[in-house]
Write a protein that holds these residues in place. Structure first.
Motif, PDB file in Angstrom:
ATOM      1  N   LEU A   1      17.027  24.269  31.294  1.00  0.00           N
ATOM      2  CA  LEU A   1      17.464  25.378  30.456  1.00  0.00           C
ATOM      3  C   LEU A   1      17.271  25.050  28.971  1.00  0.00           C
ATOM      4  N   ILE A   2      17.626  23.833  28.590  1.00  0.00           N
ATOM      5  CA  ILE A   2      17.462  23.405  27.187  1.00  0.00           C
ATOM      6  C   ILE A   2      15.993  23.437  26.785  1.00  0.00           C
ATOM      7  N   THR A   3      15.128  22.915  27.651  1.00  0.00           N
ATOM      8  CA  THR A   3      13.692  22.872  27.350  1.00  0.00           C
ATOM      9  C   THR A   3      13.128  24.276  27.193  1.00  0.00           C
ATOM     10  N   ASP A   4      13.452  25.161  28.143  1.00  0.00           N
ATOM     11  CA  ASP A   4      12.928  26.532  28.091  1.00  0.00           C
ATOM     12  C   ASP A   4      13.426  27.274  26.863  1.00  0.00           C
ATOM     13  N   PHE A   5      14.698  27.066  26.516  1.00  0.00           N
ATOM     14  CA  PHE A   5      15.269  27.770  25.373  1.00  0.00           C
ATOM     15  C   PHE A   5      14.664  27.270  24.057  1.00  0.00           C
ATOM     16  N   LYS A   6      14.395  25.980  23.998  1.00  0.00           N
ATOM     17  CA  LYS A   6      13.766  25.419  22.797  1.00  0.00           C
ATOM     18  C   LYS A   6      12.344  25.937  22.623  1.00  0.00           C
ATOM     19  N   LYS A   7      11.628  26.136  23.732  1.00  0.00           N
ATOM     20  CA  LYS A   7      10.247  26.614  23.661  1.00  0.00           C
ATOM     21  C   LYS A   7      10.157  27.992  23.019  1.00  0.00           C
ATOM     22  N   GLN A   8      11.202  28.819  23.205  1.00  0.00           N
ATOM     23  CA  GLN A   8      11.186  30.148  22.593  1.00  0.00           C
ATOM     24  C   GLN A   8      11.820  30.128  21.199  1.00  0.00           C
ATOM     25  N   GLY A   9      12.029  28.916  20.686  1.00  0.00           N
ATOM     26  CA  GLY A   9      12.499  28.768  19.311  1.00  0.00           C
ATOM     27  C   GLY A   9      13.998  28.870  19.135  1.00  0.00           C
ATOM     28  N   GLY A  10      14.753  28.748  20.224  1.00  0.00           N
ATOM     29  CA  GLY A  10      16.194  28.876  20.133  1.00  0.00           C
ATOM     30  C   GLY A  10      16.907  27.538  20.046  1.00  0.00           C
ATOM     31  N   THR A  11      18.213  27.607  19.786  1.00  0.00           N
ATOM     32  CA  THR A  11      19.053  26.412  19.676  1.00  0.00           C
ATOM     33  C   THR A  11      20.274  26.571  20.577  1.00  0.00           C
ATOM     34  N   ILE A  12      20.561  25.513  21.345  1.00  0.00           N
ATOM     35  CA  ILE A  12      21.746  25.523  22.211  1.00  0.00           C
ATOM     36  C   ILE A  12      22.831  24.668  21.579  1.00  0.00           C
ATOM     37  N   LEU A  13      24.038  25.235  21.517  1.00  0.00           N
ATOM     38  CA  LEU A  13      25.200  24.518  20.998  1.00  0.00           C
ATOM     39  C   LEU A  13      26.249  24.413  22.112  1.00  0.00           C
ATOM     40  N   LEU A  14      26.857  23.242  22.232  1.00  0.00           N
ATOM     41  CA  LEU A  14      27.917  23.029  23.215  1.00  0.00           C
ATOM     42  C   LEU A  14      29.247  22.832  22.511  1.00  0.00           C
ATOM     43  N   ALA A  15      30.307  23.378  23.110  1.00  0.00           N
ATOM     44  CA  ALA A  15      31.622  23.294  22.457  1.00  0.00           C
ATOM     45  C   ALA A  15      32.703  22.919  23.470  1.00  0.00           C
ATOM     46  N   GLU A  16      33.685  22.166  22.967  1.00  0.00           N
ATOM     47  CA  GLU A  16      34.923  21.838  23.689  1.00  0.00           C
ATOM     48  C   GLU A  16      34.669  21.075  24.996  1.00  0.00           C
ATOM     49  N   LEU A  17      33.806  20.082  24.950  1.00  0.00           N
ATOM     50  CA  LEU A  17      33.571  19.228  26.115  1.00  0.00           C
ATOM     51  C   LEU A  17      34.665  18.159  26.189  1.00  0.00           C
ATOM     52  N   ASN A  18      35.177  17.909  27.392  1.00  0.00           N
ATOM     53  CA  ASN A  18      36.111  16.794  27.517  1.00  0.00           C
ATOM     54  C   ASN A  18      35.330  15.480  27.566  1.00  0.00           C
ATOM     55  N   ASN A  19      36.020  14.385  27.460  1.00  0.00           N
ATOM     56  CA  ASN A  19      35.355  13.085  27.356  1.00  0.00           C
ATOM     57  C   ASN A  19      34.523  12.750  28.594  1.00  0.00           C
ATOM     58  N   GLU A  20      35.037  13.131  29.764  1.00  0.00           N
ATOM     59  CA  GLU A  20      34.315  12.829  31.003  1.00  0.00           C
ATOM     60  C   GLU A  20      32.981  13.574  31.065  1.00  0.00           C
ATOM     61  N   ILE A  21      33.002  14.860  30.695  1.00  0.00           N
ATOM     62  CA  ILE A  21      31.770  15.655  30.705  1.00  0.00           C
ATOM     63  C   ILE A  21      30.805  15.152  29.628  1.00  0.00           C
ATOM     64  N   LEU A  22      31.352  14.750  28.473  1.00  0.00           N
ATOM     65  CA  LEU A  22      30.511  14.206  27.399  1.00  0.00           C
ATOM     66  C   LEU A  22      29.795  12.941  27.869  1.00  0.00           C
ATOM     67  N   ASP A  23      30.519  12.090  28.610  1.00  0.00           N
ATOM     68  CA  ASP A  23      29.897  10.873  29.156  1.00  0.00           C
ATOM     69  C   ASP A  23      28.806  11.223  30.167  1.00  0.00           C
ATOM     70  N   MET A  24      29.056  12.254  30.992  1.00  0.00           N
ATOM     71  CA  MET A  24      28.048  12.672  31.974  1.00  0.00           C
ATOM     72  C   MET A  24      26.792  13.197  31.288  1.00  0.00           C
ATOM     73  N   ILE A  25      26.995  13.958  30.224  1.00  0.00           N
ATOM     74  CA  ILE A  25      25.855  14.502  29.479  1.00  0.00           C
ATOM     75  C   ILE A  25      25.035  13.386  28.845  1.00  0.00           C
ATOM     76  N   LYS A  26      25.728  12.385  28.346  1.00  0.00           N
ATOM     77  CA  LYS A  26      25.022  11.232  27.780  1.00  0.00           C
ATOM     78  C   LYS A  26      24.252  10.482  28.861  1.00  0.00           C
ATOM     79  N   ALA A  27      24.894  10.326  30.029  1.00  0.00           N
ATOM     80  CA  ALA A  27      24.241   9.600  31.126  1.00  0.00           C
ATOM     81  C   ALA A  27      23.007  10.331  31.632  1.00  0.00           C
ATOM     82  N   GLU A  28      23.018  11.680  31.584  1.00  0.00           N
ATOM     83  CA  GLU A  28      21.883  12.475  32.042  1.00  0.00           C
ATOM     84  C   GLU A  28      20.806  12.625  30.977  1.00  0.00           C
ATOM     85  N   GLY A  29      21.062  12.101  29.755  1.00  0.00           N
ATOM     86  CA  GLY A  29      20.079  12.196  28.671  1.00  0.00           C
ATOM     87  C   GLY A  29      20.125  13.512  27.932  1.00  0.00           C
ATOM     88  N   LEU A  30      21.118  14.361  28.237  1.00  0.00           N
ATOM     89  CA  LEU A  30      21.207  15.674  27.582  1.00  0.00           C
ATOM     90  C   LEU A  30      21.729  15.580  26.161  1.00  0.00           C
TER      91      LEU A  30
END
Length: 573
Positions: free
Chosen positions: A491-520
């Motif tokens: 989703l991030i890749t496709d959205f960036k290709k059309q010139g858009g920006t994705i912003l994430l808000a209010e992530l808890n620490n566990e989800i933030l760690d998962m996002i880091k682990a997945e390279g997101l």
């Protein structure tokens, strides 16, 4: 490895209470041990050997203070199927292998995982086993002749129908007397050892008034030996191990489930807590050693454990005393047990089947007409008409699919309008303007393989006007697995290709760690992740405020009509 404090601080009075409880349970265990062995297709003394050895070893090495182990009704269809297909010697090997598996389960701390088996599966196969046990005793109840044990349920029913004309009225009388005793004696004499009474009274009546008219243990299996079982290590080969791997695994799984259920019941009755992993090790040791002396697989027996507690047991010594009492009884009274009619055992096993069927829970789940009802029905029917191994596997698979489907439906994706994009136009407070350049979603629930595709497709479908900024509020996202992370990255890749920006808000620490682990995290950029939704919206407004707005056709900074009042922000709902 497992600390054991079950024998600490015992007094002489505690030991006396354990002795009384052990003898009481022993009286109950003797008829059941013989009945379960006979129903499993082996000699009755093998059930008694199991009661002695497994009862003592589980008491010594198990994880519950009150657990009473031995042969149980749940094992009957499994053991009978193994005996019919492979023979008694291979049953001992399968039990030996199951003991090793149970020990490994305990060592690797898998005791907690067994508790996650769905109730619809356990009730399904338990009710199926109850049907097999009950119908399996019809031939002994009626005294049918020329019966040959078959592997499948329908084959045994056909045998009963074909040989119905050979019924024995003496057997029916003996069995009916046992049924009446089971029904009325507990009401008249609540403290009487009901199973022993129901076994002995019909046996004495048959012996005195019509000897030789009904089949007995002696006529079916020969005399019960008074000697102690001899040690014999099974002859193992690689081919035999491979062949018996699945039956052994079924024995181990069912033994683990039954023993932990029994331990949980004991916890509820006493307020104590058992050690599930130690319990599995204890059960494993018992099943490892018992076959070396001719015994059949054993597990924790819920009814006998409850009897043990009600009789005043304090410690595992009650289980040890139970084993010793059964041993002494064999040495002294084995010849007399040979005269017990098979018909007097049939009502006892039928009663066991009714008690273990959990028919109230069964009918309740069926009436729900839910996915649990389907899992229950399929597991039950496969247990009855195929075998327990297939039933449990298919039941767990259906339960897993049902769980995944329900969890995927839990994921909530809602498109909302932030307060910063709500304004008054031409003095009308009821009119809202939605900026097509910025889209805001709240995501609730787990983002895992069962819901990942739905997450991506719903957001992609909703973004039909290609906004410049996509904001995802993820405060209530509880979990992201590898598949969810991969779809998120796409989703991030496709959205960036059309010139858009994705912003994430209010992530808890566990989800933030998962996002880091997945390279997101690196893919998005640290500047695009916010602790507060309001900050994310402000950032998004600043990004698109210098771009041409299709709503008002202006490109100058701070000139867009939609964002003129962005400084007068309200709290995001």
């Amino acid at each position: 490895m497992f600390k054991d404090n079950r024998f600490n601080r015992l007094t002489a009075n505690d030991l006396k209470r354990d002795l009384v409880a052990g003898i009481t349970v022993g009286i109950v265990a003797i008829p059941l041990g013989m009945a379960f062995a006979i129903a499993s297709g082996v000699k009755p003394e093998y059930g008694l050997y199991t009661t002695i050895i497994a009862g003592i070893l589980v008491a010594l090495f198990g994880g519950s203070r009150y657990q009473i182990a031995g042969p149980t009704g749940a094992f009957i269809p499994i053991l009978l199927a193994i005996v019919l297909e492979f023979g008694y010697e291979d049953l001992l090997i399968a039990g030996f292998m199951a003991g090793i598996m149970l020990i490994l389960m305990g060592v690797f701390k898998l005791g907690g995982l067994i508790k996650f088996i769905p109730r619809s599966v356990t009730i399904g196969f338990t009710a199926g086993i109850a049907i097999i046990i009950f119908t399996g005793q019809i031939e002994n109840f009626l005294g049918l002749e020329n019966m040959e044990k078959k592997e499948y349920f329908h084959e045994n029913i056909i045998q009963i129908i074909q040989n119905f004309s050979t019924l024995n009225l003496y057997s029916i009388f003996v069995a009916a007397l046992g049924v009446l005793i089971l029904i009325f004696v507990p009401k008249l004499f609540p403290r009487a050892p009901i199973l022993l009474v129901a076994l002995m009274v019909p046996s004495i009546v048959a012996y005195l008034f019509f000897p030789g008219k009904v089949d007995t243990i002696h006529t079916a299996f020969g005399s019960i030996s008074q000697s102690l079982p001899s040690f014999q290590f099974p002859e193992l080969s690689w081919n035999k191990i491979v062949t018996l791997l699945q039956p052994a695994f079924v024995i181990a799984m069912l033994g683990g489930i039954e023993s932990l259920l029994s331990a949980v019941v004991a916890d509820g009755m006493t307020g104590k807590k058992h050690n599930s992993n130690r319990e599995l090790v204890g059960q494993g040791i018992a099943n490892l050693v018992t076959p070396l002396f001719g015994g059949i697989p054993a597990t924790g027996a819920i009814a006998r454990t409850a009897t043990n507690i009600k009789s005043g047991a304090v410690s595992p010594f009650s289980g040890i005393f139970q084993g010793a009492f059964v041993l002494i009884t064999i040495l002294l009274l084995a010849p007399f047990a040979s005269h017990i009619p098979l018909a007097s055992m049939a009502p006892i096993l039928m009663r066991v089947a009714l008690n273990m069927s959990e028919y109230k829970s069964f009918t309740h789940i069926i009436k729900l007409k839910s996915s649990d009802s389907l899992v229950l029905a399929v597991t039950f029917l496969l247990t009855v008409f195929v075998n327990l191994a297939i039933a449990v596997q298919i039941g767990l698979l259906l339960a897993m699919f049902s769980f995944v489907k329900r969890m995927s439906e839990v994921l909530g994706i809602e498109k909302v309008v932030p307060d910063q994009l709500k304004e008054e136009i031409n003095g009308s407070k009821s009119l809202e303007t939605k900026c097509p350049q910025l889209v805001f979603f709240t995501i609730d629930g787990p983002l895992f393989f069962g819901a990942a595709d739905r997450f991506q497709s719903m957001i992609t479908y909703s973004i039909n006007r290609k906004p410049a900024v996509l904001i995802l509020k993820m405060k209530h996202v509880s979990f992201i697995d590898t598949t969810g992370g991969a779809n998120f990255a796409s989703l991030i890749t496709d959205f960036k290709k059309q010139g858009g920006t994705i912003l994430l808000a209010e992530l808890n620490n566990e989800i933030l760690d998962m996002i880091k682990a997945e390279g997101l995290y690196d893919k998005l950029g640290a500047q695009h992740i916010f602790k507060d939704s309001k900050e994310a919206v402000d950032y998004g407004l600043n990004l698109i405020n210098v771009k041409k707005c299709p709503l008002c056709s202006k490109a100058e900074t701070n000139a867009c009509q939609v964002f003129q009042q962005s400084k007068e922000m309200k709290k995001i709902g």
